[in-house]
Write a protein that holds these residues in place. Structure first.
Motif, PDB file in Angstrom:
ATOM      1  N   PRO A 245       0.800  -1.234   0.000  1.00 24.27           N
ATOM      2  CA  PRO A 245       0.000   0.000   0.000  1.00 24.27           C
ATOM      3  C   PRO A 245       0.824   1.270   0.000  1.00 24.27           C
ATOM      4  O   PRO A 245       0.288   2.355  -0.259  1.00 24.27           O
ATOM      5  N   TYR A 246       2.115   1.140   0.283  1.00 24.89           N
ATOM      6  CA  TYR A 246       2.982   2.317   0.281  1.00 24.89           C
ATOM      7  C   TYR A 246       3.544   2.625  -1.109  1.00 24.89           C
ATOM      8  O   TYR A 246       4.250   3.608  -1.301  1.00 24.89           O
ATOM      9  N   GLN A 247       3.231   1.793  -2.111  1.00 23.50           N
ATOM     10  CA  GLN A 247       3.815   1.948  -3.439  1.00 23.50           C
ATOM     11  C   GLN A 247       3.185   3.109  -4.204  1.00 23.50           C
ATOM     12  O   GLN A 247       1.967   3.251  -4.251  1.00 23.50           O
ATOM     13  N   VAL A 248       4.034   3.926  -4.817  1.00 20.30           N
ATOM     14  CA  VAL A 248       3.565   5.069  -5.605  1.00 20.30           C
ATOM     15  C   VAL A 248       3.482   4.693  -7.076  1.00 20.30           C
ATOM     16  O   VAL A 248       4.044   3.681  -7.514  1.00 20.30           O
ATOM     17  N   ASP A 249       2.787   5.507  -7.841  1.00 21.87           N
ATOM     18  CA  ASP A 249       2.740   5.339  -9.292  1.00 21.87           C
ATOM     19  C   ASP A 249       4.007   5.969  -9.864  1.00 21.87           C
ATOM     20  O   ASP A 249       4.071   7.169 -10.129  1.00 21.87           O
ATOM     21  N   ILE A 250       5.022   5.151 -10.019  1.00 22.68           N
ATOM     22  CA  ILE A 250       6.330   5.658 -10.427  1.00 22.68           C
ATOM     23  C   ILE A 250       6.269   6.299 -11.812  1.00 22.68           C
ATOM     24  O   ILE A 250       6.890   7.336 -12.064  1.00 22.68           O
ATOM     25  N   SER A 251       5.506   5.714 -12.723  1.00 29.00           N
ATOM     26  CA  SER A 251       5.406   6.253 -14.082  1.00 29.00           C
ATOM     27  C   SER A 251       4.883   7.678 -14.070  1.00 29.00           C
ATOM     28  O   SER A 251       5.449   8.576 -14.707  1.00 29.00           O
ATOM     29  N   ALA A 252       3.786   7.895 -13.344  1.00 27.38           N
ATOM     30  CA  ALA A 252       3.175   9.223 -13.318  1.00 27.38           C
ATOM     31  C   ALA A 252       4.096  10.241 -12.665  1.00 27.38           C
ATOM     32  O   ALA A 252       4.291  11.349 -13.182  1.00 27.38           O
ATOM     33  N   LEU A 253       4.686   9.877 -11.533  1.00 27.70           N
ATOM     34  CA  LEU A 253       5.557  10.814 -10.835  1.00 27.70           C
ATOM     35  C   LEU A 253       6.814  11.137 -11.642  1.00 27.70           C
ATOM     36  O   LEU A 253       7.242  12.288 -11.707  1.00 27.70           O
ATOM     37  N   ALA A 254       7.409  10.114 -12.251  1.00 25.36           N
ATOM     38  CA  ALA A 254       8.601  10.353 -13.067  1.00 25.36           C
ATOM     39  C   ALA A 254       8.274  11.254 -14.243  1.00 25.36           C
ATOM     40  O   ALA A 254       9.062  12.132 -14.620  1.00 25.36           O
ATOM     41  N   LEU A 255       7.105  11.077 -14.814  1.00 25.92           N
ATOM     42  CA  LEU A 255       6.671  11.922 -15.921  1.00 25.92           C
ATOM     43  C   LEU A 255       6.542  13.369 -15.476  1.00 25.92           C
ATOM     44  O   LEU A 255       7.008  14.295 -16.142  1.00 25.92           O
TER      45      LEU A 255
END
Length: 325
Positions: A245-255
């Motif tokens: 549950p602590y995982q972020v949307d890495i794709s969106a944030l990196a974008l």
């Protein structure tokens, strides 16, 4: 023989051509779209400035994962794979030169952590509140583990402090995990930035703080400026991963963080190659998760730990031990 000019060309090529996914649009196109949405003065002041150095201040592994995927971090640093404490405490640790960072008398065993079939011992620093999930192997004598862990973090500390001292503009990024409910107070963010600037005279620090709000899409993000050089962004970047549950949307944030720019002040040829490899690795994983995984989750589990090169000493240590981190 590859010279610096060819490395620069390859890096620009990776930035503009390699981030192509199913919809035919990559960072290069979305980068322009995001720039159009940056309408507030504070966003332009913090996100559009060119930085000599950008580093993860916290709060957990996701921050370094996002910075690496966005091509903004190219060396392993002290806070990469740790969690615990808050933004003020983290800034005080950096400002003190990591004076009380790792002492045997402050380390308390608090649990176990399984990673890639290797069980790790979880230790908590009772003085700083920092929790070490990935560093202490089960079955190894504590004194021996502590010696190795201490040497590893000493290298990373020297690397971080050296890069800061060699910089004119530095951005510290603090990314709250999606399962964190409490939002940092404005006073805390102001104090954190003040701590950093007081410790490094002549270096301009900006602070980017992000907090997840499930009900707020990026286009409607909440933007606040608690003080000069501080940007507080609140919107949904939750990966909605039931297992983690602590995982972020890495794709969106990196974008979204791709609008940040690095100068060449602290970059070596090896660093540029590492940036290219990081971005290629991220794009490959994003494609796999988007089109090949069953749940379509974006990013990794958050438990993956990858070491980035940091000079001759780090390379020698990595060659002498396959478990070097």
């Amino acid at each position: 023989m590859i010279d610096n000019g060819m490395v620069l060309v390859l890096y620009i090529w990776s930035e503009r051509c390699l981030d192509r996914t199913g919809n035919g649009k990559g960072v290069w196109f979305s980068f322009r779209d995001i720039k159009k949405e940056m309408v507030t003065t504070t966003e332009k002041e913090v996100l559009r400035e060119k930085y000599d150095f950008i580093f993860p201040l916290g709060a957990a592994c996701s921050c370094t994962q996002v910075l690496r995927a966005a091509g903004l971090q190219y060396r392993s640093l002290p806070f990469d794979w740790l969690y615990g404490s808050n933004v003020v405490a983290r800034s005080q640790i950096v400002a003190s030169g990591f004076e009380t960072w790792l002492r045997k008398e402050n380390m308390a065993h608090v649990g176990y952590f399984n990673l890639d079939e290797k069980r790790k011992l979880i230790y908590r620093n009772s003085l700083t509140g920092i929790i070490f999930n990935h560093d202490f192997l089960e079955g190894e004598e504590f004194d021996e583990s502590f010696r190795k862990v201490s040497a590893k973090y000493n290298r990373r500390i020297e690397r971080l402090l050296g890069a800061i001292r060699n910089s004119r503009t530095v951005l510290a990024v603090f990314l709250d995990s999606p399962d964190t409910a409490a939002i940092a107070d404005d006073e805390e963010l102001i104090a954190a930035r003040r701590n950093l600037e007081a410790a490094f005279p002549g270096v301009k620090f900006n602070l980017l703080y992000l907090h997840n709000l499930d009900e707020v899409p990026y286009g409607e993000r909440r933007v606040e400026s608690p003080g000069e050089g501080i940007l507080k962004l609140m919107y949904c970047y939750n990966a909605f991963n039931r297992r983690f549950p602590y995982q972020v949307d890495i794709s969106a944030l990196a974008l979204q963080l791709s609008v940040l720019r690095l100068s060449w002040r602290n970059l070596t040829r090896q660093d540029v190659w590492q940036l290219i490899k990081n971005r290629c690795r991220f794009r490959r994983k994003r494609f796999q998760f988007r089109y090949l995984s069953r749940d379509g989750a974006s990013g990794s589990s958050g438990d993956e730990q990858k070491e980035l090169p940091g000079g001759v000493e780090e390379e020698a240590a990595a060659k002498s031990s396959c478990s070097a981190k």
